[in-house]
Design a protein around this motif. Sequence first.
Motif, short mmCIF file in Angstrom:
data_model
loop_
_atom_site.label_atom_id
_atom_site.label_comp_id
_atom_site.label_asym_id
_atom_site.label_seq_id
_atom_site.Cartn_x
_atom_site.Cartn_y
_atom_site.Cartn_z
N HIS A 120 -27.64 7.28 63.57
CA HIS A 120 -26.48 7.63 62.75
C HIS A 120 -25.19 7.21 63.46
O HIS A 120 -24.14 7.81 63.25
N GLY A 121 -25.28 6.18 64.30
CA GLY A 121 -24.15 5.77 65.10
C GLY A 121 -23.19 4.86 64.37
O GLY A 121 -23.21 4.72 63.14
N LYS A 122 -22.34 4.20 65.16
CA LYS A 122 -21.21 3.46 64.62
C LYS A 122 -21.36 1.94 64.67
O LYS A 122 -20.61 1.21 64.03
N LEU A 123 -22.32 1.43 65.46
CA LEU A 123 -22.38 -0.02 65.66
C LEU A 123 -23.78 -0.44 66.09
O LEU A 123 -24.43 0.24 66.89
N VAL A 124 -24.23 -1.58 65.55
CA VAL A 124 -25.46 -2.22 66.00
C VAL A 124 -25.10 -3.56 66.61
O VAL A 124 -24.42 -4.37 65.98
N ILE A 125 -25.53 -3.78 67.85
CA ILE A 125 -25.35 -5.07 68.52
C ILE A 125 -26.68 -5.80 68.50
O ILE A 125 -27.69 -5.29 69.00
N VAL A 126 -26.71 -6.98 67.89
CA VAL A 126 -27.93 -7.79 67.83
C VAL A 126 -27.80 -8.90 68.87
O VAL A 126 -27.01 -9.83 68.70
N GLU A 127 -28.56 -8.77 69.95
CA GLU A 127 -28.50 -9.75 71.05
C GLU A 127 -29.69 -10.68 71.02
O GLU A 127 -30.83 -10.24 70.87
N SER A 128 -29.43 -11.97 71.17
CA SER A 128 -30.50 -12.96 71.28
C SER A 128 -30.04 -14.09 72.18
O SER A 128 -28.88 -14.51 72.13
N VAL A 129 -30.97 -14.60 72.98
CA VAL A 129 -30.68 -15.82 73.72
C VAL A 129 -30.67 -16.99 72.74
O VAL A 129 -31.35 -16.97 71.71
N GLU A 130 -29.91 -17.99 73.04
CA GLU A 130 -29.72 -19.17 72.18
C GLU A 130 -31.03 -19.77 71.71
O GLU A 130 -31.23 -20.05 70.51
N ARG A 131 -31.97 -19.99 72.61
CA ARG A 131 -33.17 -20.76 72.28
C ARG A 131 -34.10 -20.05 71.30
O ARG A 131 -34.95 -20.69 70.68
N LEU A 132 -33.96 -18.74 71.11
CA LEU A 132 -34.85 -17.99 70.23
C LEU A 132 -34.19 -17.51 68.95
O LEU A 132 -34.87 -16.97 68.07
N LEU A 133 -32.89 -17.71 68.81
CA LEU A 133 -32.18 -17.15 67.67
C LEU A 133 -32.67 -17.71 66.35
O LEU A 133 -32.94 -16.95 65.40
N ASP A 134 -32.77 -19.02 66.22
CA ASP A 134 -33.09 -19.62 64.93
C ASP A 134 -34.46 -19.17 64.44
O ASP A 134 -34.64 -18.85 63.25
N GLU A 135 -35.43 -19.13 65.32
CA GLU A 135 -36.77 -18.67 64.95
C GLU A 135 -36.73 -17.23 64.46
O GLU A 135 -37.37 -16.89 63.45
N ARG A 136 -35.98 -16.39 65.12
CA ARG A 136 -35.88 -14.99 64.71
C ARG A 136 -35.22 -14.85 63.34
O ARG A 136 -35.65 -14.04 62.52
N LEU A 137 -34.17 -15.61 63.12
CA LEU A 137 -33.48 -15.54 61.83
C LEU A 137 -34.37 -16.04 60.70
O LEU A 137 -34.43 -15.44 59.62
N LYS A 138 -35.08 -17.14 60.93
CA LYS A 138 -35.98 -17.68 59.90
C LYS A 138 -37.10 -16.69 59.57
O LYS A 138 -37.45 -16.49 58.40
N ASP A 139 -37.68 -16.08 60.60
CA ASP A 139 -38.74 -15.11 60.36
C ASP A 139 -38.22 -13.91 59.58
O ASP A 139 -38.92 -13.36 58.72
N GLY A 140 -36.98 -13.50 59.85
CA GLY A 140 -36.42 -12.36 59.15
C GLY A 140 -36.18 -12.61 57.67
O GLY A 140 -36.28 -11.69 56.85
N GLU A 141 -35.90 -13.86 57.32
CA GLU A 141 -35.69 -14.20 55.91
C GLU A 141 -36.97 -14.05 55.08
O GLU A 141 -36.91 -13.88 53.86
N LYS A 142 -38.11 -14.07 55.73
CA LYS A 142 -39.39 -14.07 55.02
C LYS A 142 -39.97 -12.66 54.83
O LYS A 142 -40.99 -12.52 54.17
N CYS A 143 -39.35 -11.64 55.41
CA CYS A 143 -39.98 -10.31 55.38
C CYS A 143 -39.12 -9.30 54.63
O CYS A 143 -37.89 -9.31 54.72
N ALA A 144 -39.78 -8.42 53.91
CA ALA A 144 -39.09 -7.38 53.15
C ALA A 144 -39.10 -6.04 53.87
O ALA A 144 -38.21 -5.21 53.67
N THR A 145 -40.09 -5.82 54.73
CA THR A 145 -40.28 -4.52 55.35
C THR A 145 -40.39 -4.65 56.86
O THR A 145 -41.16 -5.47 57.36
N MET A 146 -39.62 -3.85 57.57
CA MET A 146 -39.71 -3.83 59.02
C MET A 146 -41.13 -3.47 59.43
O MET A 146 -41.69 -2.48 58.95
#
Length: 335
Positions: A120-146
Amino acid sequence: MSPAAKLWLRIFLAGFVIITGLLILTLFTPPYYGDLSRIGRLSEREFGWRLPPPTVPAEHLKGVPIDQADILVIGDSFSMTFRWQSELVKAGHKVTTIYWGQIGVLCSDFNPWLRRAGFHGKLVIVESVERLLDERLKDGEKCATMPRDPEVKTEPFWTSPPQVPGFEFNTGAKLMTGLITYSNTREALRSAQDTRFGETQVRKVADGCALFSHRSCDRALFFGEDVSNGPLDETSVTRMQAFTQTHPDVPLLWMIIPNKTTVYIEPDNSKPFVQALARTKLGPDLFGFARQQYTGTRDLYFPNDTHLSMHGQLALGRRMAEAVRNVLPTAAVAP
């Protein structure tokens, strides 16, 4: 003694001498304490950092349960020591850190998932190293449920040595470790060209002895995936922007840490991404930050590892504390 017996005795003695020599060489080979030296089986005597790390008060290296946090960090191995987060704690924030490896991806139901987890906090920081960011973003586009609930640790996932490692016998290593380490290191230091051992690249660094503290400081170790995973471009920023816009319940601050190779060897690697990120203001420009810091902070990144050193982590933490001040009102900071 028969000729056959003498032959077997000579073979036995020769084998004993060889095995004893290998054992002694391995015992006197310093144990690996850097990821890249371990992967490439390269000498810590030549590539291990020698600059004592800064001390951080223990109370600043503590996380809080997720229902008590005002800031949630979702990070990778660059966040596992809690060192950069210590600057947020020092500034008065209550911080919880979870990891990409624990939750998998960021899916469409991210906001309800946060509430179910108790944040119930005020901020979420999403940290990723450069080399893994694109893969993580693409995978996230494909999923509806955590895929799974967060596992919150209030202690660091791992800790870096609190001082420069001293001599110790390498009793836990395999018999051939010493010989392989010696051979690889000899090849790396004698070669006029950059060399590679598995995913570890040994690359020459301009003015390296002003940038790193290790003995063979004219070159340093880099992760092969920095190059093989390719650069980022504007499409990654578009994906970040889309995720932020569809999850407005809690402010998101994106924290993209440049690869070590980008900082020291290929500064324009993800230039279109950096330019697009600056236009959107989704998060601080840590690529520019690293370019400003690396010449003035010896061992900004560990010479034998792909990660920021503890000196680099604290510098990063100060930059992130500044970024957080621009997002959170003063009233959101815990007393």
